[in-house]
Design a protein around this motif. Structure first.
Motif, PDB file in Angstrom:
ATOM      1  N   LEU A 123     -54.362  47.828 -24.786  1.00  9.56           N
ATOM      2  CA  LEU A 123     -54.903  48.378 -26.028  1.00  9.56           C
ATOM      3  C   LEU A 123     -54.417  49.789 -26.308  1.00  9.56           C
ATOM      4  O   LEU A 123     -54.720  50.345 -27.371  1.00  9.56           O
ATOM      5  CB  LEU A 123     -56.435  48.355 -25.987  1.00  9.56           C
ATOM      6  N   VAL A 124     -53.655  50.371 -25.379  1.00 10.93           N
ATOM      7  CA  VAL A 124     -53.112  51.715 -25.622  1.00 10.93           C
ATOM      8  C   VAL A 124     -52.248  51.711 -26.875  1.00 10.93           C
ATOM      9  O   VAL A 124     -52.181  52.699 -27.611  1.00 10.93           O
ATOM     10  CB  VAL A 124     -52.303  52.187 -24.396  1.00 10.93           C
ATOM     11  N   LEU A 167     -55.868  41.170 -33.897  1.00  6.84           N
ATOM     12  CA  LEU A 167     -57.174  41.391 -33.279  1.00  6.84           C
ATOM     13  C   LEU A 167     -57.725  42.733 -33.720  1.00  6.84           C
ATOM     14  O   LEU A 167     -57.017  43.576 -34.269  1.00  6.84           O
ATOM     15  CB  LEU A 167     -57.089  41.328 -31.749  1.00  6.84           C
ATOM     16  N   THR A 168     -59.000  42.912 -33.436  1.00  5.89           N
ATOM     17  CA  THR A 168     -59.677  44.190 -33.654  1.00  5.89           C
ATOM     18  C   THR A 168     -60.235  44.652 -32.323  1.00  5.89           C
ATOM     19  O   THR A 168     -60.815  43.853 -31.576  1.00  5.89           O
ATOM     20  CB  THR A 168     -60.815  44.033 -34.683  1.00  5.89           C
ATOM     21  N   ALA A 169     -60.032  45.929 -32.021  1.00  2.58           N
ATOM     22  CA  ALA A 169     -60.538  46.499 -30.771  1.00  2.58           C
ATOM     23  C   ALA A 169     -61.582  47.560 -31.091  1.00  2.58           C
ATOM     24  O   ALA A 169     -61.425  48.327 -32.051  1.00  2.58           O
ATOM     25  CB  ALA A 169     -59.406  47.106 -29.958  1.00  2.58           C
ATOM     26  N   THR A 227     -64.563  52.403 -22.779  1.00  7.05           N
ATOM     27  CA  THR A 227     -64.627  50.965 -22.562  1.00  7.05           C
ATOM     28  C   THR A 227     -64.165  50.305 -23.852  1.00  7.05           C
ATOM     29  O   THR A 227     -64.105  50.948 -24.909  1.00  7.05           O
ATOM     30  CB  THR A 227     -66.052  50.501 -22.216  1.00  7.05           C
ATOM     31  N   ALA A 228     -63.811  49.021 -23.765  1.00 10.73           N
ATOM     32  CA  ALA A 228     -63.251  48.368 -24.953  1.00 10.73           C
ATOM     33  C   ALA A 228     -63.718  46.927 -25.063  1.00 10.73           C
ATOM     34  O   ALA A 228     -63.985  46.253 -24.059  1.00 10.73           O
ATOM     35  CB  ALA A 228     -61.726  48.427 -24.919  1.00 10.73           C
ATOM     36  N   ILE A 245     -57.694  58.310 -22.157  1.00 11.78           N
ATOM     37  CA  ILE A 245     -56.900  58.857 -23.266  1.00 11.78           C
ATOM     38  C   ILE A 245     -56.965  60.384 -23.217  1.00 11.78           C
ATOM     39  O   ILE A 245     -57.989  60.997 -23.555  1.00 11.78           O
ATOM     40  CB  ILE A 245     -57.412  58.349 -24.628  1.00 11.78           C
ATOM     41  N   PRO A 246     -55.874  61.033 -22.801  1.00 12.38           N
ATOM     42  CA  PRO A 246     -55.876  62.499 -22.789  1.00 12.38           C
ATOM     43  C   PRO A 246     -55.730  63.059 -24.203  1.00 12.38           C
ATOM     44  O   PRO A 246     -55.127  62.438 -25.081  1.00 12.38           O
ATOM     45  CB  PRO A 246     -54.654  62.837 -21.927  1.00 12.38           C
TER      46      PRO A 246
END
Length: 275
Positions: A123-124, A167-169, A227-228, A245-246
């Motif tokens: 998902l990144v 898709l949707t995240a 979380t995802a 995620i920085p």
């Protein structure tokens, strides 16, 4: 018209042929058009030839006079079936069991490719939101006193395509790693809040505050842990793990502060020492 039936039995002693006639029973050996039986130590060849009166054959009459084709004159019709059998008896053919033909195994049907497994790290590519830390107030602080840090992070969604499927995240922040720029870090479960929001006096400790010992400019960052869940059109599916995620760098300025005992405040007396 009479038919003359002649029978002939020939016994030929041959070595045992049982081993050579693999797949055949004793007595099942056949040669030419005559009967052949094998008892394991000898072969018996039998044959029958028919001849009508007035139709002599060279194999039945030794006479060689007369004109061929006339009555009483032998006609050379070639070797009879019995003669061919007699000539071939010593070379009895051995029947062999036919080889069983093995059909090649049918190839297994091609299976459909397995559906790809989506992990949280995939998902990144959907670019979850980053966050920037802010020092309260106005990115400044006092050395020796707590500097309060605040960041902005919230639940958000991203829409895209992974492995050819839309898709949707949905990303939910669950942790924050503050790096204060002086080698010190802190992990919290809150993004922080201003002193006013918390109802606290300035320069008091908070869950996200940090105290610098020296004045200077510091590069601070905050890393968000998400979380995802994903929705492929059938509802939300949680994924295992967290996504880190920085965020970008934020500079803050830390000053030194000196206190002095004065009769009036700087507002009351702007020209007082230290004002």
């Amino acid at each position: 018209m009479r038919r003359l039936i002649a029978s002939l039995t020939i016994a030929i002693s041959l070595p045992l042929l049982a081993s050579a006639s693999a797949g055949c029973s004793q007595g099942s050996i056949v040669s030419g058009g005559c009967g052949v039986s094998n008892d394991g130590s000898s072969i018996t060849v039998t044959g029958t030839q028919s001849q009508s009166p007035g139709s002599p054959s060279s194999s039945w009459s030794p006479s060689s006079s007369g004109t061929p084709g006339t009555s009483g004159t032998p006609v050379d019709t070639g070797p009879s079936e019995l003669e061919r059998c007699r000539a071939d008896a010593g070379r009895a053919r051995v029947c062999l069991e036919p080889r069983r033909r093995t059909e090649p195994a049918a190839p297994a049907p091609a299976s459909a490719p397995a559906a790809p497994t989506i992990s949280i790290t995939d998902l990144v590519t959907l670019t979850p939101a980053t966050a920037t830390p802010t020092a309260d107030p106005s990115n400044v602080g006092i050395a020796g006193l707590p500097t309060n840090f605040v960041t902005t992070a919230s639940v958000h969604t991203r829409t895209g395509t992974l492995f050819g499927a839309p898709l949707t995240a949905r990303f939910t922040p669950v942790g924050y790693d503050f790096a204060y720029g002086d080698g010190t870090t802190a992990r919290t479960t809150t993004p922080g809040a201003t002193w006013d929001t918390l109802g606290q006096p300035q320069f008091t400790p908070t869950a996200t505050s940090h105290t610098y010992t020296d004045r200077g400019t510091y590069d601070t960052t905050v890393t968000i842990h998400y979380t995802a869940e994903i929705d492929l059109g059938t509802g939300w599916i949680p994924l295992t793990g967290t996504l880190t995620i920085p965020g970008p760098t934020q500079q803050i300025r830390i000053y030194e502060a000196h206190t002095a005992l004065v009769a009036h405040t700087c507002t009351e007396q702007p020209t007082a020492p230290g004002c």
